[in-house]
Design a protein around this motif. Sequence first.
Motif, PDB file in Angstrom:
ATOM      1  N   HIS A 101       0.827  -1.209   0.000  1.00  0.00           N
ATOM      2  CA  HIS A 101       0.000   0.000   0.000  1.00  0.00           C
ATOM      3  C   HIS A 101       0.861   1.259   0.000  1.00  0.00           C
ATOM      4  O   HIS A 101       0.605   2.207  -0.735  1.00  0.00           O
ATOM      5  CB  HIS A 101      -0.930  -0.007   1.216  1.00  0.00           C
ATOM      6  N   GLN A 102       1.882   1.280   0.816  1.00  0.00           N
ATOM      7  CA  GLN A 102       2.775   2.434   0.900  1.00  0.00           C
ATOM      8  C   GLN A 102       3.499   2.682  -0.419  1.00  0.00           C
ATOM      9  O   GLN A 102       3.682   3.810  -0.838  1.00  0.00           O
ATOM     10  CB  GLN A 102       3.788   2.229   2.023  1.00  0.00           C
ATOM     11  N   ARG A 103       3.878   1.620  -1.075  1.00  0.00           N
ATOM     12  CA  ARG A 103       4.649   1.742  -2.308  1.00  0.00           C
ATOM     13  C   ARG A 103       3.792   2.083  -3.521  1.00  0.00           C
ATOM     14  O   ARG A 103       4.190   2.872  -4.364  1.00  0.00           O
ATOM     15  CB  ARG A 103       5.395   0.439  -2.554  1.00  0.00           C
ATOM     16  N   TYR A 104       2.583   1.479  -3.618  1.00  0.00           N
ATOM     17  CA  TYR A 104       1.769   1.622  -4.827  1.00  0.00           C
ATOM     18  C   TYR A 104       0.426   2.306  -4.627  1.00  0.00           C
ATOM     19  O   TYR A 104      -0.236   2.639  -5.601  1.00  0.00           O
ATOM     20  CB  TYR A 104       1.512   0.249  -5.456  1.00  0.00           C
ATOM     21  N   GLY A 105      -0.020   2.457  -3.404  1.00  0.00           N
ATOM     22  CA  GLY A 105      -1.315   3.064  -3.161  1.00  0.00           C
ATOM     23  C   GLY A 105      -2.410   2.023  -2.969  1.00  0.00           C
ATOM     24  O   GLY A 105      -2.214   0.827  -3.184  1.00  0.00           O
ATOM     25  N   THR A 106      -3.575   2.516  -2.589  1.00  0.00           N
ATOM     26  CA  THR A 106      -4.691   1.652  -2.227  1.00  0.00           C
ATOM     27  C   THR A 106      -5.191   0.803  -3.388  1.00  0.00           C
ATOM     28  O   THR A 106      -5.396  -0.397  -3.247  1.00  0.00           O
ATOM     29  CB  THR A 106      -5.859   2.499  -1.680  1.00  0.00           C
ATOM     30  N   TYR A 107      -5.411   1.425  -4.535  1.00  0.00           N
ATOM     31  CA  TYR A 107      -6.010   0.712  -5.658  1.00  0.00           C
ATOM     32  C   TYR A 107      -5.172  -0.489  -6.081  1.00  0.00           C
ATOM     33  O   TYR A 107      -5.670  -1.608  -6.191  1.00  0.00           O
ATOM     34  CB  TYR A 107      -6.220   1.661  -6.840  1.00  0.00           C
ATOM     35  N   ILE A 108      -3.897  -0.259  -6.309  1.00  0.00           N
ATOM     36  CA  ILE A 108      -3.029  -1.345  -6.772  1.00  0.00           C
ATOM     37  C   ILE A 108      -2.833  -2.377  -5.673  1.00  0.00           C
ATOM     38  O   ILE A 108      -2.827  -3.584  -5.945  1.00  0.00           O
ATOM     39  CB  ILE A 108      -1.692  -0.796  -7.298  1.00  0.00           C
ATOM     40  N   ALA A 109      -2.704  -1.942  -4.438  1.00  0.00           N
ATOM     41  CA  ALA A 109      -2.537  -2.900  -3.338  1.00  0.00           C
ATOM     42  C   ALA A 109      -3.739  -3.827  -3.244  1.00  0.00           C
ATOM     43  O   ALA A 109      -3.581  -5.050  -3.095  1.00  0.00           O
ATOM     44  CB  ALA A 109      -2.343  -2.155  -2.022  1.00  0.00           C
ATOM     45  N   LYS A 110      -4.944  -3.286  -3.359  1.00  0.00           N
ATOM     46  CA  LYS A 110      -6.148  -4.124  -3.319  1.00  0.00           C
ATOM     47  C   LYS A 110      -6.225  -5.060  -4.520  1.00  0.00           C
ATOM     48  O   LYS A 110      -6.607  -6.212  -4.393  1.00  0.00           O
ATOM     49  CB  LYS A 110      -7.409  -3.262  -3.264  1.00  0.00           C
ATOM     50  N   ARG A 111      -5.882  -4.552  -5.700  1.00  0.00           N
ATOM     51  CA  ARG A 111      -5.913  -5.390  -6.911  1.00  0.00           C
ATOM     52  C   ARG A 111      -4.947  -6.560  -6.781  1.00  0.00           C
ATOM     53  O   ARG A 111      -5.278  -7.685  -7.139  1.00  0.00           O
ATOM     54  CB  ARG A 111      -5.552  -4.571  -8.147  1.00  0.00           C
ATOM     55  N   VAL A 112      -3.750  -6.297  -6.262  1.00  0.00           N
ATOM     56  CA  VAL A 112      -2.763  -7.373  -6.094  1.00  0.00           C
ATOM     57  C   VAL A 112      -3.251  -8.360  -5.037  1.00  0.00           C
ATOM     58  O   VAL A 112      -3.191  -9.573  -5.238  1.00  0.00           O
ATOM     59  CB  VAL A 112      -1.376  -6.808  -5.715  1.00  0.00           C
ATOM     60  N   VAL A 165       5.902   5.948 -12.615  1.00  0.00           N
ATOM     61  CA  VAL A 165       5.393   7.185 -12.013  1.00  0.00           C
ATOM     62  C   VAL A 165       6.177   7.509 -10.743  1.00  0.00           C
ATOM     63  O   VAL A 165       6.573   8.653 -10.523  1.00  0.00           O
ATOM     64  CB  VAL A 165       3.880   7.069 -11.729  1.00  0.00           C
ATOM     65  N   GLY A 166       6.410   6.480  -9.917  1.00  0.00           N
ATOM     66  CA  GLY A 166       7.164   6.694  -8.686  1.00  0.00           C
ATOM     67  C   GLY A 166       8.591   7.151  -8.948  1.00  0.00           C
ATOM     68  O   GLY A 166       9.109   8.043  -8.274  1.00  0.00           O
ATOM     69  N   THR A 167       9.222   6.564  -9.944  1.00  0.00           N
ATOM     70  CA  THR A 167      10.590   6.948 -10.302  1.00  0.00           C
ATOM     71  C   THR A 167      10.639   8.398 -10.767  1.00  0.00           C
ATOM     72  O   THR A 167      11.500   9.174 -10.335  1.00  0.00           O
ATOM     73  CB  THR A 167      11.144   6.016 -11.399  1.00  0.00           C
ATOM     74  N   HIS A 168       9.715   8.770 -11.643  1.00  0.00           N
ATOM     75  CA  HIS A 168       9.687  10.152 -12.132  1.00  0.00           C
ATOM     76  C   HIS A 168       9.368  11.143 -11.020  1.00  0.00           C
ATOM     77  O   HIS A 168       9.941  12.245 -10.979  1.00  0.00           O
ATOM     78  CB  HIS A 168       8.685  10.297 -13.284  1.00  0.00           C
ATOM     79  N   ALA A 169       8.505  10.782 -10.114  1.00  0.00           N
ATOM     80  CA  ALA A 169       8.177  11.664  -8.992  1.00  0.00           C
ATOM     81  C   ALA A 169       9.393  11.876  -8.093  1.00  0.00           C
ATOM     82  O   ALA A 169       9.681  13.001  -7.674  1.00  0.00           O
ATOM     83  CB  ALA A 169       7.018  11.083  -8.189  1.00  0.00           C
ATOM     84  N   ARG A 170      10.127  10.792  -7.820  1.00  0.00           N
ATOM     85  CA  ARG A 170      11.342  10.931  -6.988  1.00  0.00           C
ATOM     86  C   ARG A 170      12.396  11.779  -7.684  1.00  0.00           C
ATOM     87  O   ARG A 170      13.068  12.595  -7.056  1.00  0.00           O
ATOM     88  CB  ARG A 170      11.885   9.549  -6.635  1.00  0.00           C
ATOM     89  N   LEU A 171      12.547  11.610  -9.000  1.00  0.00           N
ATOM     90  CA  LEU A 171      13.508  12.417  -9.751  1.00  0.00           C
ATOM     91  C   LEU A 171      13.121  13.884  -9.730  1.00  0.00           C
ATOM     92  O   LEU A 171      13.989  14.764  -9.578  1.00  0.00           O
ATOM     93  CB  LEU A 171      13.618  11.920 -11.189  1.00  0.00           C
ATOM     94  N   ASN A 172      11.845  14.163  -9.920  1.00  0.00           N
ATOM     95  CA  ASN A 172      11.384  15.549  -9.891  1.00  0.00           C
ATOM     96  C   ASN A 172      11.576  16.191  -8.531  1.00  0.00           C
ATOM     97  O   ASN A 172      11.901  17.377  -8.436  1.00  0.00           O
ATOM     98  CB  ASN A 172       9.918  15.639 -10.322  1.00  0.00           C
ATOM     99  N   LEU A 173      11.379  15.431  -7.463  1.00  0.00           N
ATOM    100  CA  LEU A 173      11.602  15.956  -6.117  1.00  0.00           C
ATOM    101  C   LEU A 173      13.083  16.226  -5.872  1.00  0.00           C
ATOM    102  O   LEU A 173      13.444  17.218  -5.239  1.00  0.00           O
ATOM    103  CB  LEU A 173      11.073  14.984  -5.060  1.00  0.00           C
TER     104      LEU A 173
END
Length: 105
Positions: free
Chosen positions: A7-18, A94-102
């Motif tokens: 959940h922390q890594r991917y968010g609620t939607y993906i965590a539930k789907r997995v 998306v996570g990689t790009h967000a970390r790079l932008n930060l």
Amino acid sequence: MQYQELHQRYGTYIAKRVQTGLHASEFNQVEIEELTSYLELRAAAAHKEYHLRLDDPFSKNQLGTGSSGVIDLLHRRWREAEELAYLLMIAEDVGTHARLNLAVG
């Protein structure tokens, strides 16, 4: 794998789907770092089995009227694993790009 970590890594939607897409034993066995590869392998195996069953005229005769149900199940398993792997790859990008932008910003 822990649901909280997922959940922390991917968010609620993906965590539930997995969580709903994997059996409990699979969910507990697979590490998050290996999840995309695991789903890709699962999709490939289901795809192969789907086509083997679809192309084998003898399996249709042995299974009788239930053969279409088995084929549908294999097709659904293949597509769901493929879709989950794709969602995880997008989330990683998306996570990689967000970390790079930060880091740059």
